[in-house]
Design an enzyme around this catalytic site. Sequence first.
Site, short mmCIF file in Angstrom:
data_model
loop_
_atom_site.label_atom_id
_atom_site.label_comp_id
_atom_site.label_asym_id
_atom_site.label_seq_id
_atom_site.Cartn_x
_atom_site.Cartn_y
_atom_site.Cartn_z
CE LYS A 94 -86.69 -56.99 -72.46
NZ LYS A 94 -87.89 -57.75 -72.84
CG ASN A 95 -91.51 -57.44 -71.09
OD1 ASN A 95 -90.52 -57.10 -71.75
ND2 ASN A 95 -91.78 -58.70 -70.81
CB CYS A 111 -84.68 -63.44 -77.04
SG CYS A 111 -83.66 -62.48 -75.93
NE ARG A 116 -90.60 -63.77 -79.23
CZ ARG A 116 -90.00 -62.97 -78.38
NH1 ARG A 116 -88.73 -62.85 -78.38
NH2 ARG A 116 -90.69 -62.28 -77.51
CG ASP A 152 -90.50 -63.37 -70.06
OD1 ASP A 152 -90.39 -64.08 -71.07
OD2 ASP A 152 -90.80 -62.16 -70.12
NE ARG A 191 -82.79 -57.78 -76.23
CZ ARG A 191 -83.61 -58.36 -77.06
NH1 ARG A 191 -83.31 -59.53 -77.57
NH2 ARG A 191 -84.74 -57.79 -77.38
#
Length: 417
Positions: free
Chosen positions: A22-23, A116, A121, A305, A397
């Site tokens: 994903k990242n 999220c 952030r 994570d 997600r």
Amino acid sequence: MGYYTVEGGRKIGGEYTVHGSKNAVLPILAATLLAADEVVLENCPLISDFYASLEILKSLGCSVVLEGNTVTVDSVHISSCEIPEEQVSCMRSSILYLGALLGRKKEAKLGHPGGCVIGKRPIDLHLRAFEKMGVEITEKDNIFFCKSPKLLGYDIYLEFPSVGATENILLLAVKAEGTTVIHNAAREPEIIWLAKFLRACGAEIYGEGSPTIMIEGVRKLHGAYFSIPFDRIEAGTFLCASAITGGEIYLYGAEKQYMESTLEILDQMGCGQRADENGIFLQAPKRILSDFTLRTGPYPAFPTDMQPLMMSLLTLGKGTCMISETVFEARFRHVNELCKMGADIRMQGQNAAVFGVEKLYAAEVVGTDLRGTAALLLASLAAEGKSIVHGAEYMERGYEKIEDVLTSLGGKVHLIS
Ligand code: UD1
């Protein structure tokens, strides 16, 4: 919106091929804009953040064709410089379209990115670097208007090795005039993979994976073919799912070299493991050992994570683990829910003490972010009885059909939409 029903107490094990990261895919999709040509990306994970990124590309005027896990993006004809509000508000990585669009079109408009809720952030590091490189930024009603009539390379020092800021600067710098150096750059594998992709498109980048990255701007990039590497967090999730249920698992496609800190913690817990050129094997001990400390940090330290997932595992440990979360300030939102299942966790600020218990019990719990919900799902796999885990929209997600995967590995998990 949906929830999972989980009948706990079944071993999760067998063989599984890890999806694309994903990242890695999210910044690389943004980078396709810079190619101004056709790009083919293989092994894409079919998760909601991926689909949201395709919507951004289409709204900017790209042609996007998805066949199985391969997407072809043709960005020759970009008609818009405005990143749509809908995707910006739900996905933090939409900020990367700022760097890519400015590099390509010298202009971009974007709202404040969402994602999220795991901390404040901010995006100050991104914007400060952009201004140094010649980007004019104005903000009105939480919308950023950016113009870059002339982009110039610059010596940038990042106060913190932010993954997103490093990626965004890379995206901007490949088309800037002259040399950009990023000091204290993030070293995550996803940075290495973005640089590799950009290089395949003709960019000149040196030193990725180290704290100093140098980029020589080029006038033009071109199309490329690229296969998205494995998702190290998805791999870690399935290792933990197997370990928490006392199983054995072999993950095809998982590469030890990018998962050292996670494997080191699993080793301290007493998990047997073996890595070969095809993947990683893990065997859970009779009971997890948990008398150690765990501190998250930028790569190569333990990934933030993985912290919620590892915490689930530690709830059943023999001993007490002290966890310090140093990257995001609101990443213990799963703790109260784990306690509803019988976990004994005490928090103080950014620290949590996890006192191992013998058993977890089924409960109805609510996830509020991607990895926090995944942590609750793991706990429910080990808990006696039938649990209900809310938060499927967060799971989607980052995980492709996790209910089917866990069921194929021996679990009993249903998604109720
Ligand atoms: C990325 C990952 C996310 C992971 C995180 C840390 C993606 C799509 N997401 O997120 O899964 O948890 O890296 O490994 O790749 N910060 C600032 N100012 C900035 C930017 C960041 O203060 O301008 C702070 C953040 O608030 C946070 C810390 O730096 O406390 C780390 O953030 P960053 O590395 O930028 O994470 P993301 O790129 O958002």
